[in-house]
Design an enzyme around this catalytic site. Structure first.
Site, PDB file in Angstrom:
ATOM      1  N   SER A 135      77.046  17.409 -61.188  1.00  0.00           N
ATOM      2  CA  SER A 135      76.782  16.812 -59.654  1.00  0.00           C
ATOM      3  C   SER A 135      76.947  15.343 -59.989  1.00  0.00           C
ATOM      4  CB  SER A 135      75.283  16.997 -59.658  1.00  0.00           C
ATOM      5  OG  SER A 135      74.847  16.292 -58.557  1.00  0.00           O
ATOM      6  N   TYR A 161      66.196  17.453 -63.110  1.00  0.00           N
ATOM      7  CA  TYR A 161      67.283  18.353 -62.349  1.00  0.00           C
ATOM      8  C   TYR A 161      68.556  17.544 -62.753  1.00  0.00           C
ATOM      9  CZ  TYR A 161      71.316  19.393 -59.572  1.00  0.00           C
ATOM     10  OH  TYR A 161      72.439  19.805 -59.128  1.00  0.00           O
ATOM     11  N   LYS A 165      71.783  18.228 -65.785  1.00  0.00           N
ATOM     12  CA  LYS A 165      73.086  18.149 -65.797  1.00  0.00           C
ATOM     13  C   LYS A 165      73.966  17.120 -66.404  1.00  0.00           C
ATOM     14  CE  LYS A 165      73.551  21.094 -62.271  1.00  0.00           C
ATOM     15  NZ  LYS A 165      74.331  22.274 -62.611  1.00  0.00           N
TER      16      LYS A 165
HETATM   17  N1  UFG Z   1      67.677  13.354 -45.431  1.00  0.00           N
HETATM   18  C1  UFG Z   1      66.954  13.214 -44.336  1.00  0.00           C
HETATM   19  N2  UFG Z   1      66.215  14.260 -43.870  1.00  0.00           N
HETATM   20  C2  UFG Z   1      66.130  15.364 -44.377  1.00  0.00           C
HETATM   21  C3  UFG Z   1      66.958  15.644 -45.523  1.00  0.00           C
HETATM   22  C4  UFG Z   1      67.656  14.644 -46.082  1.00  0.00           C
HETATM   23  O1  UFG Z   1      67.206  12.291 -43.646  1.00  0.00           O
HETATM   24  O2  UFG Z   1      65.337  16.290 -44.258  1.00  0.00           O
HETATM   25  C5  UFG Z   1      68.646  12.441 -45.545  1.00  0.00           C
HETATM   26  C6  UFG Z   1      68.705  11.942 -47.287  1.00  0.00           C
HETATM   27  O3  UFG Z   1      67.649  10.876 -47.170  1.00  0.00           O
HETATM   28  C7  UFG Z   1      70.138  11.663 -47.632  1.00  0.00           C
HETATM   29  C8  UFG Z   1      70.864  12.292 -46.799  1.00  0.00           C
HETATM   30  O4  UFG Z   1      70.056  12.826 -45.773  1.00  0.00           O
HETATM   31  O5  UFG Z   1      70.300  10.314 -46.919  1.00  0.00           O
HETATM   32  C9  UFG Z   1      71.230  13.601 -47.867  1.00  0.00           C
HETATM   33  O6  UFG Z   1      70.174  14.201 -48.318  1.00  0.00           O
HETATM   34  P1  UFG Z   1      70.527  15.551 -49.023  1.00  0.00           P
HETATM   35  O7  UFG Z   1      68.918  16.075 -49.622  1.00  0.00           O
HETATM   36  O8  UFG Z   1      70.847  16.597 -48.239  1.00  0.00           O
HETATM   37  O9  UFG Z   1      71.422  15.244 -50.525  1.00  0.00           O
HETATM   38  P2  UFG Z   1      71.021  14.019 -51.422  1.00  0.00           P
HETATM   39  O10 UFG Z   1      72.224  13.514 -51.396  1.00  0.00           O
HETATM   40  O11 UFG Z   1      69.694  13.624 -51.535  1.00  0.00           O
HETATM   41  O12 UFG Z   1      71.218  15.088 -52.819  1.00  0.00           O
HETATM   42  C10 UFG Z   1      72.370  16.103 -52.962  1.00  0.00           C
HETATM   43  C11 UFG Z   1      71.997  17.433 -53.910  1.00  0.00           C
HETATM   44  C12 UFG Z   1      71.444  17.093 -54.843  1.00  0.00           C
HETATM   45  C13 UFG Z   1      72.138  16.108 -55.851  1.00  0.00           C
HETATM   46  C14 UFG Z   1      72.272  14.754 -55.169  1.00  0.00           C
HETATM   47  C15 UFG Z   1      72.852  13.885 -55.944  1.00  0.00           C
HETATM   48  O13 UFG Z   1      71.504  18.131 -52.709  1.00  0.00           O
HETATM   49  O14 UFG Z   1      71.213  18.253 -55.804  1.00  0.00           O
HETATM   50  O15 UFG Z   1      72.924  15.206 -54.139  1.00  0.00           O
HETATM   51  O16 UFG Z   1      74.162  14.172 -56.101  1.00  0.00           O
HETATM   52  F1  UFG Z   1      71.450  15.785 -56.868  1.00  0.00           F
END
Ligand code: UFG
Length: 360
Positions: A135, A161, A165
């Site tokens: 990841s 998590y 990785k």
């Molecule tokens: N976000 C919102 N509202 C939500 C969910 C997310 O505004 O309800 C925003 C987050 O703040 C972020 C973006 O949407 O700016 C993406 O968030 P995600 O949770 O979809 O994805 P992340 O980038 O936080 O996480 C992903 C994977 C993880 C991994 C991470 C880093 O889900 O497993 O990328 O690689 F660890």
């Protein structure tokens, strides 16, 4: 058609990335053996989980399935003795960032311990080719954008998590240093979203979705009222978080390209020996508000949202430099943000309760 009937063991094959990758493996004429403990999937009518029954429907090919955790080494040995495995794609892992902070030992036992068990059994059976599902989280808070594979890893991982990785990547490097016969490819995913274009398989969060796109999809289908946008004061063009969203079918095809490199392909049939990491992303960032707007367009639904506080542990922006995968694997992501939303919407609207048959 590149598989030539080679047999691939897919751990965690019943899950989101695993099931989409298996569609592509079968389409490319690989034989597929799956080990999965069904910890994050819905049972089907027969012996297979529902996701894999649907993969069989899409591909009209059979999958050999073992229900087992990677903690069970005896079953793993049975899998290797009953099948002539040529290579492994290793997805099986727990993946909820928040839960990993509450249950770190569970995460390390599953993700790190499970990987070590798998590698030990692979070694016993002289199978030394593996694609590891890693990841972009291993990069922590990026020092430069876009992120290249030689960016430091492990330093800013904010949760067990992410660290699991990173640890497995380090274990794989050490393994290769100890025996250069191994061929190991670590694929660092950015933000996989969307679903198979048939609408038959997709992501099926068992609980309230943590990730943005599944959450938006549940708002669009009427299961939830509004999206909370976590932070609107980041130093990004519209103040909301920026990520590199990649269509799950593009991500799946990255695994086929990695496998071809490992196993070798005419005119270089010897295959790859070494350890190498590749980013799987589009190279382009999209903000939360852009994703919401694209989803509205694809679904023709209005998506309510509210701007709220930043989420702890989030970085402002993260997107890949994907040139290494292009140059060395011949792989690039092809689908647009609109494609991702349209396919996600097809899956969500056809299956409002995911793989649960009663309401699909
Ligand atoms: N976000 C919102 N509202 C939500 C969910 C997310 O505004 O309800 C925003 C987050 O703040 C972020 C973006 O949407 O700016 C993406 O968030 P995600 O949770 O979809 O994805 P992340 O980038 O936080 O996480 C992903 C994977 C993880 C991994 C991470 C880093 O889900 O497993 O990328 O690689 F660890």
């Amino acid at each position: 058609m590149s598989g030539h009937r080679k047999t691939i063991l897919v751990t965690g094959g019943a899950g989101y990335v695993g099931s989409h990758t298996i569609v592509m493996l079968l389409t490319e004429r690989y034989k597929v053996v799956v080990v999965d403990n069904l910890s994050n999937s819905v049972k089907g009518n027969g012996s297979l989980p529902e996701s894999l029954e649907r993969v069989q429907t899409i591909t009209k090919c059979d999958i050999k399935f073992y229900e087992s955790s990677l903690e069970d080494k005896d079953t793993l040995r049975t899998v290797f003795s009953e099948n002539k495995i040529d290579a492994v794609i290793h997805f099986a892992a727990l993946k909820a960032v928040g839960e990993s902070c509450i249950l770190p030992l569970t995460y390390y036992r599953n993700n790190v311990g499970g990987s070590v068990n798998l590698l030990e059994v692979m070694k016993e059976f002289h199978v030394k080719k593996i694609v590891f599902s890693s990841s972009a989280t291993v990069y922590g808070d990026p020092q430069d954008l876009p992120i290249k594979e030689d960016h430091p890893t492990g330093q800013g991982c904010t949760n067990p998590y992410g660290r699991s990785k990173f640890f497995v990547e380090e274990i794989l490097k050490d393994l290769w240093k100890s025996d250069e016969d191994w061929g190991i490819i670590s694929l660092r995913y950015f933000n996989p979203v969307g679903a198979h274009h048939s609408g038959l398989i997709g992501e099926d969060p068992l609980d309230i979705p943590n990730n943005l796109m599944p959450y938006i999809a549940q708002v669009a289908v009427g299961k939830r009222e509004y999206v909370s946008v976590y932070g609107s004061d980041y130093s990004t063009p519209d103040g909301t978080g920026v990520r590199d969203y990649i269509h799950i079918e593009d991500l799946a095809s990255g695994h086929i390209s990695a496998l071809e490199k490992l196993l070798g392909k005419e005119p270089t049939p010897k295959g790859f020996h070494g350890w190498r990491a590749y980013n799987l992303g589009t190279g382009k960032g999209h903000s939360v508000l852009e994703v919401i707007a694209a989803f509205e367009k694809a679904s023709k639904k209005s998506i309510k949202y509210t701007l709220t506080e930043r989420r702890t542990g989030d970085v402002p922006a993260s997107y890949a430099d994907a040139t290494r995968a292009r140059d060395e694997l011949g792989w690039t992501a092809k689908k647009t943000l609109f494609d991702m939303c349209a396919d996600m919407w097809r899956w969500q609207s056809k299956n409002p309760s995911g793989f649960h048959r009663e309401s699909s």
